[in-house]
Enzyme design. Structure first.
Site, short mmCIF file in Angstrom:
data_model
loop_
_atom_site.label_atom_id
_atom_site.label_comp_id
_atom_site.label_asym_id
_atom_site.label_seq_id
_atom_site.Cartn_x
_atom_site.Cartn_y
_atom_site.Cartn_z
N ASN A 136 -43.63 33.04 23.79
CA ASN A 136 -43.58 32.26 22.51
C ASN A 136 -42.12 31.43 22.58
O ASN A 136 -41.71 31.16 21.51
CB ASN A 136 -43.64 33.16 21.29
CG ASN A 136 -42.87 34.22 20.95
OD1 ASN A 136 -41.74 34.48 22.01
ND2 ASN A 136 -42.77 34.97 20.18
N HIS A 138 -39.27 33.15 23.06
CA HIS A 138 -38.05 33.85 22.59
C HIS A 138 -37.07 34.35 23.70
O HIS A 138 -37.51 34.49 24.87
CB HIS A 138 -38.41 35.29 21.67
CG HIS A 138 -38.92 36.21 22.70
ND1 HIS A 138 -40.21 36.93 22.55
CD2 HIS A 138 -38.36 37.00 23.48
CE1 HIS A 138 -40.57 37.79 23.40
NE2 HIS A 138 -39.48 38.14 23.75
N GLU A 143 -36.75 35.84 18.01
CA GLU A 143 -37.95 35.20 17.64
C GLU A 143 -38.13 33.95 17.32
O GLU A 143 -37.08 33.31 16.66
CB GLU A 143 -38.82 36.57 16.73
CG GLU A 143 -39.04 37.65 17.44
CD GLU A 143 -40.07 37.80 18.57
OE1 GLU A 143 -40.55 36.86 18.91
OE2 GLU A 143 -40.80 38.68 18.75
#
Ligand code: GLP
Length: 254
Positions: A136, A138, A143
């Protein structure tokens, strides 16, 4: 940003190890920012091999790790501290007192984050930061949605990251829900950054990080603003980028 395509995982690991090795040769007391995950395992293996051959000496080097699961201590086999010992520290001559990892067992978040910020500052900043990348986007455990001005902080891991990291645990329920992570601000203060990415599951994140807008929804996209970033990735991880661009010999995209 300079981007280099590796033929395969071994080639990627050798190229990354060469860059870290050059850093240690040119500055034996360099501060290395280190990462965990499956991506850097081959890089560490290669560095260990060169150390055993006598080509590398880590006796003056220092290291600060990116992150640690909250609730896990060094004795826990899933902790990043354990990972670093098994995959790197126990096989080279870095001094234990020169290696730093967030203390996952500290329950006082404020205290641990401040301590770790002081650790990073007291070694004079990071010379070379090694990074993997999450599916994603990160980096460390920063995050999507994270503010770019954070230093060390305690993070609630996303569902995506918990699912991705569940493969290292007996069950998904065993994956800690929180972690301590160096923040984006600390990562961006590193003098040089080396990001490695292998495999198709990183293609979208890599494409968005390099070619997309700079946005907290893709934490690694902030790296576009750093003046010394090297990315080494295999063909699968570069798949979407290579549909639109050609990588020139100097590592720039056309
Ligand atoms: C974890 C780590 C990251 C790492 C990421 C990707 O979430 N905190 O630092 O980059 O996993 O891991 P892998 O290299 O196993 O794909």
């Amino acid at each position: 940003m300079r981007i280099y395509q590796a033929h395969d995982y071994n080639d990627l690991s050798r190229k990354a190890a060469n860059i870290i090795s050059a850093q240690i040769i040119m500055k034996p007391d360099a501060v290395l920012g280190l990462a965990t995950g499956s991506s850097p395992v081959g890089t560490y293996q290669q560095l260990i091999e060169w150390y055993r051959k006598g080509d590398l000496d880590f006796c003056e080097a220092k290291s600060v790790n990116l992150d640690e699961y909250k609730g896990l201590g060094p004795e826990d086999e899933q902790s990043y501290s354990h990972f670093m010992h098994v995959h790197f520290f126990d096989h080279i001559n870095i001094r234990p007192e020169n290696t730093c990892i967030p203390n996952g067992l500290e329950t006082d978040e404020e205290k641990e984050c401040q301590r770790y910020n002081k650790v990073i500052a007291s070694c004079g900043g990071i010379d070379l930061q090694l990074l993997g990348i999450g599916c994603n986007g990160h980096i460390g455990f920063n995050e999507p949605g994270i503010a770019f001005d954070k230093e060390t902080h305690c993070v609630a891991l996303s569902e995506n990251t918990i699912n991705a990291n569940a493969r290292f645990f007996a069950s998904r329920d065993d994956v800690p829900k929180f972690a301590y992570s160096m923040g984006i601000k600390s990562i961006m203060q590193a003098k040089k950054i080396l990001l490695i990415a292998a495999g198709e599951n990183k293609a979208q994140a890599l494409y968005q990080s390099i070619c997309g807008p700079i946005t907290p929804s893709v934490p690694a996209s902030i790296l576009q603003l750093h003046n010394n970033v090297t990315i080494i990735a295999d063909e699968a991880a570069l798949r979407i980028i290579l549909k639109e661009h050609v990588i020139l010999p100097g590592g720039h995209l056309k």
